[in-house]
Design an enzyme around this catalytic site. Structure first.
Site, PDB file in Angstrom:
ATOM      1  N   LEU A  64      22.647  19.932 -11.142  1.00 60.47           N
ATOM      2  CA  LEU A  64      22.038  19.443 -12.370  1.00 60.47           C
ATOM      3  C   LEU A  64      22.549  18.072 -12.782  1.00 60.47           C
ATOM      4  O   LEU A  64      21.944  17.408 -13.620  1.00 60.47           O
ATOM      5  CB  LEU A  64      22.305  20.430 -13.520  1.00 60.47           C
ATOM      6  CG  LEU A  64      21.946  21.896 -13.274  1.00 60.47           C
ATOM      7  CD1 LEU A  64      22.357  22.739 -14.470  1.00 60.47           C
ATOM      8  CD2 LEU A  64      20.451  22.047 -12.999  1.00 60.47           C
ATOM      9  N   TYR A 119      14.907   4.946 -12.693  1.00 55.76           N
ATOM     10  CA  TYR A 119      15.419   6.321 -12.737  1.00 55.76           C
ATOM     11  C   TYR A 119      14.557   7.215 -11.843  1.00 55.76           C
ATOM     12  O   TYR A 119      15.074   8.016 -11.048  1.00 55.76           O
ATOM     13  CB  TYR A 119      15.397   6.821 -14.177  1.00 55.76           C
ATOM     14  CG  TYR A 119      15.732   8.289 -14.346  1.00 55.76           C
ATOM     15  CD1 TYR A 119      17.013   8.772 -14.095  1.00 55.76           C
ATOM     16  CD2 TYR A 119      14.759   9.203 -14.779  1.00 55.76           C
ATOM     17  CE1 TYR A 119      17.319  10.106 -14.251  1.00 55.76           C
ATOM     18  CE2 TYR A 119      15.061  10.540 -14.950  1.00 55.76           C
ATOM     19  CZ  TYR A 119      16.340  10.987 -14.687  1.00 55.76           C
ATOM     20  OH  TYR A 119      16.650  12.322 -14.846  1.00 55.76           O
ATOM     21  N   LYS A 123      15.602   9.424  -8.474  1.00 57.40           N
ATOM     22  CA  LYS A 123      15.371  10.864  -8.367  1.00 57.40           C
ATOM     23  C   LYS A 123      14.519  11.183  -7.136  1.00 57.40           C
ATOM     24  O   LYS A 123      14.748  12.191  -6.453  1.00 57.40           O
ATOM     25  CB  LYS A 123      14.697  11.380  -9.641  1.00 57.40           C
ATOM     26  CG  LYS A 123      15.649  11.565 -10.813  1.00 57.40           C
ATOM     27  CD  LYS A 123      16.695  12.639 -10.525  1.00 57.40           C
ATOM     28  CE  LYS A 123      17.532  12.993 -11.719  1.00 57.40           C
ATOM     29  NZ  LYS A 123      18.539  14.040 -11.416  1.00 57.40           N
ATOM     30  N   ASN A 148       9.693  16.680 -20.137  1.00 59.25           N
ATOM     31  CA  ASN A 148      10.560  16.611 -21.316  1.00 59.25           C
ATOM     32  C   ASN A 148      11.105  18.001 -21.636  1.00 59.25           C
ATOM     33  O   ASN A 148      10.355  18.985 -21.650  1.00 59.25           O
ATOM     34  CB  ASN A 148       9.767  16.085 -22.518  1.00 59.25           C
ATOM     35  CG  ASN A 148       9.245  14.685 -22.286  1.00 59.25           C
ATOM     36  OD1 ASN A 148       9.950  13.703 -22.474  1.00 59.25           O
ATOM     37  ND2 ASN A 148       7.989  14.581 -21.863  1.00 59.25           N
ATOM     38  N   PRO A 310      20.268  48.811 -65.384  1.00 56.34           N
ATOM     39  CA  PRO A 310      20.217  50.247 -65.681  1.00 56.34           C
ATOM     40  C   PRO A 310      19.242  50.571 -66.817  1.00 56.34           C
ATOM     41  O   PRO A 310      19.209  49.906 -67.856  1.00 56.34           O
ATOM     42  CB  PRO A 310      21.653  50.572 -66.076  1.00 56.34           C
ATOM     43  CG  PRO A 310      22.472  49.580 -65.309  1.00 56.34           C
ATOM     44  CD  PRO A 310      21.662  48.318 -65.326  1.00 56.34           C
ATOM     45  N   GLY A 311      18.402  51.602 -66.597  1.00 61.13           N
ATOM     46  CA  GLY A 311      17.472  52.075 -67.601  1.00 61.13           C
ATOM     47  C   GLY A 311      16.232  51.238 -67.775  1.00 61.13           C
ATOM     48  O   GLY A 311      15.357  51.586 -68.588  1.00 61.13           O
TER      49      GLY A 311
END
Length: 410
Positions: A64, A119, A123, A148, A310-311
Site C-alpha cells: 500500500l 504520479y 503508478k 477517490n 410525580p402525580g
C-alpha cells in the site's frame, strides 16, 4: 496466514490492519475462512530487518505504500516504482511466491485529466513491474486502481477532497469548490477493506480497464472494488453542510443502508472536533416537567423525550393524522386513550388503559382520532417517556386538539 502490509500507518493501511487484528483476535467472526497469524506493519521508520523477515515468511503481501505528494516529481518514480521493485526483489530472493497486492491509482490510466499525471506514470510503471514479476515467478498478482477514497482516518489537506471538506466544514473553516458540477467516483474504506479480505480468501473481483472505468471480467489482469459511488462536489458539500447543521435543526437526512449519504455521514463524524461531540438540546420546562425534541427526519417523523413529575398528568388531546409511540423507560405511569365520538348506543367509547413501567418496557400506540393522556403514578419518581411521532411538529399546523380523555360527566 502471515501478512505483510507496507504503508501500514496510512489511511488504507490503518483500516486494513485493524480489520486483520479483529479477525485474528476473534472479535470479527464474519470471515471464518481467514486464519490470521503474524501481521508485519511496515512504514517509514520501520527497521529494514522487519521487511526482509516479512518478505521471507509472508503468505500474503499488501503493498500500500507510495508517494503522492513529493517535493520533487522525481520522487514519484523512486517511491512508487523503486520501492515496488524492492519489495518484489526481496520476495524473489527469498523464493516466496505468495500473492502480492498493489495499491495503484485511477491516474495510471493516463486518460483525460490524468493524461499528464507524473504520479499516474509512476503508478503505471509499478503495475508493469508487478506484471513482469508475475510472468517471471508465477506468483499471484492483484493490481487495484483505486479512485477517490474516503472514510474514517483519511487525512484532510492531503489527497482526499472529501476528507478536507469534512474537516473544514466541521470546524466552520472555508472550503474552495472551483466547479460544483465535477463528479467524483468514490470508494468507501469499509468496502475497500471488504474487497481486500476477499482477495486474501482467493476471491477478488477482477476486471480490465477502459480508461479509468473497470470492466468486470473473471480472467481480468486487474482487480477492482465492486461497490463505488458517484457524487458531484456540489452534492458532497451540500450534504456535509446539512450534517454540520444537524445539532441546530435536529434534522437527520435520509441515510439508507449502503448509501453514499450514510457512509459520508460516518466519515464526517469520524473527524468531528472534540468540542462538537456533545451539543445541548432545548428543554421546554414548566411546573409539570419537561419536553425535549431529540431528532427529526424528513420522511420518518421525530423523536422526543417527555419527563413528568410525580402525580402529573399530561396530554388530553387528539390528532387527525399524527400518531405516536409512547415508550416509558423509567418510572411508573398510566396511559389512557379514548376514541372520539359515541358508539351505536350513543355512549362514549370505552377508555383504553395501559399501566406502564421502566421495569417492563413496551410501546403503546397513540391512535389517530383518539384523545390520550399519560399520568405519573409515582409520588416520588419522575416518569420518563420516549416518544416517536410519524411527522415532525409544525407550529403552523400542529394537528393537536384539546379533549379530555375522561368524557364530560364521566
Amino acid at each position: 496466514m502471515n501478512v505483510l502490509i507496507t504503508g501500514a500507518r496510512g489511511f488504507v493501511g490503518k483500516n486494513l490492519v485493524c480489520a486483520l487484528k479483529n479477525i485474528r483476535d476473534g472479535k470479527d467472526r464474519t470471515h471464518g475462512a481467514l486464519q490470521i497469524g503474524q501481521i508485519w506493519e511496515y512504514d517509514l521508520g520501520t527497521p529494514e530487518s522487519v521487511l526482509s523477515e516479512a518478505c521471507g515468511q509472508a503468505d500474503f503481501v499488501f503493498h500500500l505504500a507510495g508517494v503522492n505528494r513529493p517535493k520533487d516529481n522525481a520522487e514519484f518514480l523512486q517511491g512508487n516504482l523503486g520501492f515496488s521493485e524492492d519489495i518484489l526483489s526481496r520476495l524473489q530472493k527469498a523464493g516466496n511466491t505468495c500473492p502480492v497486492m498493489l495499491a495503484s491509482s485511477a491516474q495510471a490510466s493516463l486518460r483525460g485529466r490524468y493524461a499528464a499525471s507524473e504520479y499516474g506514470r509512476s503508478k503505471l510503471a509499478a503495475e508493469e513491474a508487478f506484471f513482469r514479476y508475475q510472468a517471471q515467478t508465477g506468483a499471484g498478482v492483484l493490481v487495484y486502481r483505486f479512485p477517490n477514497l474516503f472514510g474514517k482516518w483519511c487525512r484532510p489537506g492531503y489527497n482526499s477532497a472529501v476528507a478536507t471538506f469534512c474537516h473544514n466544514i466541521a470546524r466552520d473553516l472555508p472550503i474552495t469548490v472551483s466547479d460544483p458540477s465535477i463528479e467524483l467516483e468514490l470508494v468507501y474504506i469499509d468496502d475497500l477493506v471488504a474487497e481486500l479480505l476477499l482477495a486474501m480468501e482467493g476471491r477478488p473481483h477482477r476486471c480490465e480497464y477502459d480508461g479509468a472505468a473497470p470492466l468486470p471480467r473473471q480472467d481480468g489482469h486487474y482487480c477492482f472494488v465492486p461497490v463505488s459511488h458517484r457524487a458531484t462536489l456540489g452534492r458532497i458539500v451540500d450534504l456535509l453542510r446539512a450534517f454540520r447543521a444537524q445539532p441546530d435543526t435536529l434534522m437527520m437526512p435520509s441515510i439508507p443502508d449502503g448509501s453514499f449519504e450514510k457512509k459520508l455521514y460516518s466519515t464526517y463524524l469520524s473527524d468531528l472536533p472534540e468540542d462538537r461531540v456533545a451539543f445541548p438540546l432545548k428543554m421546554n420546562c414548566d411546573a409539570r416537567g419537561s419536553f425535549t425534541e431529540l431528532l427529526k427526519t424528513a420522511d420518518h417523523g421525530q423523536f422526543s423525550v417527555n419527563i413528568s413529575k410525580p402525580g402529573i398528568n399530561k396530554g388530553e388531546h387528539w390528532h387527525n393524522t399524527k400518531w405516536e409511540f409512547f415508550i416509558v423507560v423509567s418510572g411508573h405511569g398510566l396511559i389512557r386513550e379514548r376514541k372520539l365520538g359515541e358508539d351505536s348506543d350513543g355512549k362514549p367509547y370505552p377508555i383504553l388503559e395501559y399501566e406502564v413501567s421502566g421495569d417492563r418496557i413496551q410501546a403503546i400506540h397513540m391512535l389517530p382520532g383518539y384523545t390520550h393522556q399519560i399520568r405519573n403514578l409515582s409520588e416520588t419518581e419522575n416518569l420518563v417517556t420516549l416518544m416517536w411521532a410519524n411527522e415532525c411538529f409544525d407550529p403552523d399546523h400542529p394537528d393537536t386538539f384539546r379533549e379530555n380523555v375522561e368524557p364530560s360527566g364521566g
